[in-house]
Design a protein around this motif. Structure first.
Motif, PDB file in Angstrom:
ATOM      1  N   GLY A  74      30.865  80.649  34.071  1.00 59.50           N
ATOM      2  CA  GLY A  74      31.242  80.955  32.446  1.00 59.50           C
ATOM      3  C   GLY A  74      30.452  79.778  31.621  1.00 59.50           C
ATOM      4  N   ALA A  75      29.577  78.976  31.902  1.00 59.00           N
ATOM      5  CA  ALA A  75      28.988  78.106  31.168  1.00 59.00           C
ATOM      6  C   ALA A  75      27.998  78.631  30.416  1.00 59.00           C
ATOM      7  CB  ALA A  75      28.563  76.969  32.026  1.00 59.00           C
ATOM      8  N   ALA A  76      27.946  78.273  29.163  1.00 56.33           N
ATOM      9  CA  ALA A  76      26.746  78.944  28.228  1.00 56.33           C
ATOM     10  C   ALA A  76      25.716  78.086  28.242  1.00 56.33           C
ATOM     11  CB  ALA A  76      27.259  78.783  26.678  1.00 56.33           C
ATOM     12  N   VAL A  77      24.431  78.921  28.625  1.00 56.92           N
ATOM     13  CA  VAL A  77      23.185  78.232  28.639  1.00 56.92           C
ATOM     14  C   VAL A  77      22.390  78.660  27.729  1.00 56.92           C
ATOM     15  CG1 VAL A  77      21.092  77.976  30.279  1.00 56.92           C
ATOM     16  CG2 VAL A  77      23.331  78.611  31.159  1.00 56.92           C
ATOM     17  N   THR A  78      21.567  77.837  27.308  1.00 61.00           N
ATOM     18  CA  THR A  78      20.517  78.128  26.045  1.00 61.00           C
ATOM     19  C   THR A  78      19.278  77.619  26.352  1.00 61.00           C
ATOM     20  OG1 THR A  78      22.142  77.993  24.375  1.00 61.00           O
ATOM     21  CG2 THR A  78      20.090  77.927  23.539  1.00 61.00           C
ATOM     22  N   ALA A 102      16.038  82.299  25.072  1.00 61.24           N
ATOM     23  CA  ALA A 102      16.950  83.055  26.001  1.00 61.24           C
ATOM     24  C   ALA A 102      18.386  82.461  26.063  1.00 61.24           C
ATOM     25  CB  ALA A 102      16.519  82.954  27.460  1.00 61.24           C
ATOM     26  N   THR A 103      19.396  83.016  26.231  1.00 66.08           N
ATOM     27  CA  THR A 103      20.848  82.791  26.433  1.00 66.08           C
ATOM     28  C   THR A 103      21.325  83.438  27.423  1.00 66.08           C
ATOM     29  OG1 THR A 103      21.487  84.082  24.503  1.00 66.08           O
ATOM     30  CG2 THR A 103      20.947  82.112  23.927  1.00 66.08           C
ATOM     31  N   GLY A 140      28.160  80.018  39.833  1.00 66.61           N
ATOM     32  CA  GLY A 140      27.435  79.261  39.159  1.00 66.61           C
ATOM     33  C   GLY A 140      26.062  79.226  38.738  1.00 66.61           C
ATOM     34  N   ASP A 141      25.539  80.561  39.090  1.00 60.88           N
ATOM     35  CA  ASP A 141      24.122  80.553  38.980  1.00 60.88           C
ATOM     36  C   ASP A 141      23.429  81.117  37.613  1.00 60.88           C
ATOM     37  OD1 ASP A 141      23.553  79.564  41.688  1.00 60.88           O
ATOM     38  OD2 ASP A 141      23.375  81.833  42.401  1.00 60.88           O
ATOM     39  N   VAL A 142      22.503  80.659  37.125  1.00 65.08           N
ATOM     40  CA  VAL A 142      21.833  81.391  35.847  1.00 65.08           C
ATOM     41  C   VAL A 142      20.311  81.665  36.247  1.00 65.08           C
ATOM     42  CG1 VAL A 142      21.440  78.935  35.133  1.00 65.08           C
ATOM     43  CG2 VAL A 142      21.537  81.307  33.251  1.00 65.08           C
ATOM     44  N   TRP A 143      20.099  82.830  35.829  1.00 64.05           N
ATOM     45  CA  TRP A 143      18.600  83.243  35.932  1.00 64.05           C
ATOM     46  C   TRP A 143      18.131  83.578  34.688  1.00 64.05           C
ATOM     47  CZ3 TRP A 143      15.578  83.623  40.447  1.00 64.05           C
ATOM     48  CH2 TRP A 143      16.290  83.505  41.879  1.00 64.05           C
ATOM     49  N   LEU A 144      16.960  82.900  34.301  1.00 59.54           N
ATOM     50  CA  LEU A 144      16.135  83.224  32.997  1.00 59.54           C
ATOM     51  C   LEU A 144      15.024  83.595  33.236  1.00 59.54           C
ATOM     52  CD1 LEU A 144      17.446  80.098  30.853  1.00 59.54           C
ATOM     53  CD2 LEU A 144      18.480  82.263  31.029  1.00 59.54           C
ATOM     54  N   GLU A 145      14.421  85.006  33.112  1.00 52.75           N
ATOM     55  CA  GLU A 145      13.394  85.499  33.477  1.00 52.75           C
ATOM     56  C   GLU A 145      12.620  86.071  32.437  1.00 52.75           C
ATOM     57  OE1 GLU A 145      13.941  87.425  37.496  1.00 52.75           O
ATOM     58  OE2 GLU A 145      16.005  87.870  36.520  1.00 52.75           O
TER      59      GLU A 145
END
Length: 275
Positions: free
Chosen positions: A203-207, A218-219, A226-231
Motif C-alpha cells: 500500500g505504499a504510494a508510488v509516483t 504514473a502513480t 510489495g511489488d509495483v509495476w509501471l508500464e
C-alpha cells in the motif's frame, strides 16, 4: 492490397509461424515463386525473443519478423529486373533472375533478405504467394498461429487496427505492409521492503516523474507482495518517489534509454521515534 497485422499482446512465443515457414519452404521448391529454402542460416519468418528486467521482475517480449513487402521497397530499387511487386502487394524475388544477392541483402533495412550461396541467389519471404494463387486465404505462418496474433488480409479490412499500429524502422521510409499492435514499451518494477521488520511493504504510494520536466507520468501503490509495476513508458530518465505514513520518503532514479528498470529490493526505512 494485402497486409500482415501482428498483435503482440497475443503472441506467446510458440514459434509456430517460424516452424511452419520452414516446413513449407525447406526441401521444396515453389518455382517460379521461390527456390528451396536452406534448412539452416535463413529465417524468412523469425520470432525474436527479448528478456527484459531482472529477477524477480522479468518479462519476455516476442517480436515476429518477416519481409515487410514495402510499397517503396529498396530491394526493387536495387534490382528492378529481379524483384517485383505483385498486384496483391507481395514483393517477390524472381529465383531465376540474374542479380547481385549481396546487393539485395544490403538494400533491406529489416534484414529480411538472405543469400543462398549454393544457388547464388537472394531469397526471402514470398508471403506464400504460391499458396494464395492456389486458393489459400493466408500464408502458412498465419494459418499456423494458434493465438490469432498473426493475421493477413485486405488492407481495408484492417483499417481501424492499422490506424493504431506501428511499423518497424519507420525512419527508413519504405512504406511497409507489416503492422504491429501493442508493441511493448519500457517498464519499471520494484519490490519495496521494510528491511528492519524483514517484510514487504503493502500500500505504499508510488509516483513516477520525468526528470527533464518533473511531470508526473504514473502513480500506483505497492501490492500485497510489495511489488509495483509501471508500464507503457517511453525511453527516458525518471525519478520514482515512494511514500507511506510512518516511513521516510524513498527516491530512486531510472534511465530507460537502453533497458527496463528493475530493483529487486528497495529498502524502506521507518521514521525514527523521537524520545
Amino acid at each position: 492490397m494485402k497486409v500482415f497485422v501482428f498483435d503482440l499482446d497475443r503472441c506467446n512465443g510458440c514459434h509456430n509461424c517460424q516452424v511452419a515457414c520452414k516446413d513449407e519452404h525447406c526441401g521444396t521448391s515453389w518455382l517460379p515463386y521461390a527456390a528451396e529454402q536452406p534448412e539452416t542460416g535463413q529465417f524468412w519468418c523469425k520470432v525474436d525473443e527479448e528478456v527484459c528486467g531482472k529477477v524477480p521482475h522479468v518479462r519476455v517480449n516476442y517480436l515476429p519478423r518477416l519481409c515487410n513487402h514495402c510499397d517503396d521497397a529498396p530491394c526493387i530499387a536495387a534490382a528492378p529486373d529481379a524483384v517485383y511487386k505483385r498486384e496483391d502487394g507481395l514483393v517477390v524475388i524472381d529465383p531465376a533472375s540474374k542479380h547481385d544477392p549481396e546487393a539485395l541483402v544490403a538494400s533491406c533495412p529489416y534484414g529480411a533478405i538472405y543469400v543462398n550461396k549454393e544457388l547464388g541467389i537472394a531469397q526471402k519471404c514470398t508471403g506464400c504467394a504460391h499458396l494464395l494463387d492456389d486458393g489459400w486465404a493466408e500464408p502458412r505462418c498465419v494459418d499456423s498461429c494458434c493465438t490469432g496474433a498473426l493475421r493477413f488480409g485486405e488492407e481495408g479490412d484492417f483499417a481501424d487496427e492499422i490506424a493504431q499500429a506501428e511499423v518497424l524502422i519507420p525512419e527508413a521510409g519504405t512504406a511497409p505492409r507489416v503492422y504491429y499492435l501493442n508493441k511493448p514499451r519500457r517498464f519499471i518494477a520494484a519490490t519495496v521492503v521494510d528491511i528492519e521488520a524483514d517484510e514487504v511493504v503493502e500500500g505504499a504510494a508510488v509516483t513516477l516523474m520525468r526528470v527533464a520536466d518533473e511531470a508526473t507520468v504514473a502513480t500506483a501503490r505497492t501490492d500485497e507482495f510489495g511489488d509495483v509495476w509501471l508500464e507503457g513508458l517511453q525511453p527516458d530518465r525518471y525519478r520514482m518517489s515512494i511514500q507511506k505514513e510512518g516511513y521516510l520518503e524513498l527516491f530512486q532514479e531510472f534511465d530507460l534509454s537502453e533497458k527496463d528498470g528493475s530493483v529487486p529490493e528497495m529498502r524502506f526505512y521507518r521514521m525514527p521515534v523521537l524520545a
